[in-house]
Enzyme design. Sequence first.
Site, PDB file in Angstrom:
ATOM      1  N   GLY A  92      -3.191  10.793  -9.737  1.00 15.08           N
ATOM      2  CA  GLY A  92      -4.137  11.459  -8.833  1.00 15.08           C
ATOM      3  C   GLY A  92      -4.160  10.856  -7.443  1.00 15.08           C
ATOM      4  O   GLY A  92      -5.080  11.126  -6.675  1.00 15.08           O
ATOM      5  N   HIS A  99      -3.985   1.772  -1.500  1.00 24.18           N
ATOM      6  CA  HIS A  99      -5.404   1.411  -1.400  1.00 24.18           C
ATOM      7  C   HIS A  99      -5.906   0.969  -2.755  1.00 24.18           C
ATOM      8  O   HIS A  99      -5.591   1.568  -3.779  1.00 24.18           O
ATOM      9  CB  HIS A  99      -6.244   2.568  -0.858  1.00 24.18           C
ATOM     10  CG  HIS A  99      -5.988   3.891  -1.515  1.00 24.18           C
ATOM     11  ND1 HIS A  99      -4.878   4.667  -1.229  1.00 24.18           N
ATOM     12  CD2 HIS A  99      -6.688   4.584  -2.443  1.00 24.18           C
ATOM     13  CE1 HIS A  99      -4.907   5.779  -1.950  1.00 24.18           C
ATOM     14  NE2 HIS A  99      -5.997   5.746  -2.706  1.00 24.18           N
TER      15      HIS A  99
HETATM   16  P1  DGP Z   1      -6.706   8.341  -4.256  1.00 24.39           P
HETATM   17  O1  DGP Z   1      -6.973   9.493  -5.149  1.00 24.39           O
HETATM   18  O2  DGP Z   1      -6.534   7.056  -5.059  1.00 24.39           O
HETATM   19  O3  DGP Z   1      -5.576   8.576  -3.296  1.00 24.39           O
HETATM   20  O4  DGP Z   1      -8.026   8.126  -3.423  1.00 24.39           O
HETATM   21  C1  DGP Z   1      -8.173   8.488  -2.089  1.00 24.39           C
HETATM   22  C2  DGP Z   1      -9.625   8.289  -1.752  1.00 24.39           C
HETATM   23  O5  DGP Z   1      -9.732   8.338  -0.348  1.00 24.39           O
HETATM   24  C3  DGP Z   1     -10.565   9.339  -2.300  1.00 24.39           C
HETATM   25  O6  DGP Z   1     -11.466   8.711  -3.208  1.00 24.39           O
HETATM   26  C4  DGP Z   1     -11.319   9.881  -1.099  1.00 24.39           C
HETATM   27  C5  DGP Z   1     -10.984   8.884  -0.010  1.00 24.39           C
HETATM   28  N1  DGP Z   1     -10.817   9.455   1.306  1.00 24.39           N
HETATM   29  C6  DGP Z   1      -9.957  10.459   1.653  1.00 24.39           C
HETATM   30  N2  DGP Z   1     -10.061  10.710   2.969  1.00 24.39           N
HETATM   31  C7  DGP Z   1     -10.978   9.835   3.453  1.00 24.39           C
HETATM   32  C8  DGP Z   1     -11.510   9.606   4.759  1.00 24.39           C
HETATM   33  O7  DGP Z   1     -11.155  10.229   5.743  1.00 24.39           O
HETATM   34  N3  DGP Z   1     -12.458   8.633   4.866  1.00 24.39           N
HETATM   35  C9  DGP Z   1     -12.860   7.884   3.793  1.00 24.39           C
HETATM   36  N4  DGP Z   1     -13.813   6.948   4.004  1.00 24.39           N
HETATM   37  N5  DGP Z   1     -12.389   8.080   2.558  1.00 24.39           N
HETATM   38  C10 DGP Z   1     -11.458   9.044   2.390  1.00 24.39           C
END
Ligand code: DGP
Length: 113
Positions: A92, A99
């Site tokens: 996912g 990260h």
């Molecule tokens: P993953 O599914 O492991 O790739 O998680 C990506 C996460 O990143 C998801 O939980 C939502 C977060 N996310 C996506 N775009 C942004 C953003 O622009 N700002 C922040 N703070 N979080 C974000």
Amino acid sequence: MGNCIFCKIAAKEIPSTIVYEDEHVVAFRDLNPQAPEHILIIPRKHIARIETLTESDTELMGRLVFAAKRIADDLKLKNGYRLIFNNGADSGQEVEHIHLHLMGGRKFSWPAG
Ligand code: DGP
């Protein structure tokens, strides 16, 4: 990297709630939290995913975990917390910049969904 949203967050070109940063690492609150405390910890260096790591990144990856420890201490997550790398389509992973999810403030089930 040009169009990477997490690179833009690290460069403060896109706003976020940063909870920790140093020369190598930035940590900010997830936009779509899945727990009362949900922090994303990233390297400033753009690395898309685990497969693209090189051996020279090993210390940097350790820094992500050490940042998680510091943040968990700051947030007083004394009952524990979960650390997750989603990696690749089946996991996912949505954002192609490595990260580490730090989630806490509630109980988690196992196995993870
Ligand atoms: P993953 O599914 O492991 O790739 O998680 C990506 C996460 O990143 C998801 O939980 C939502 C977060 N996310 C996506 N775009 C942004 C953003 O622009 N700002 C922040 N703070 N979080 C974000």
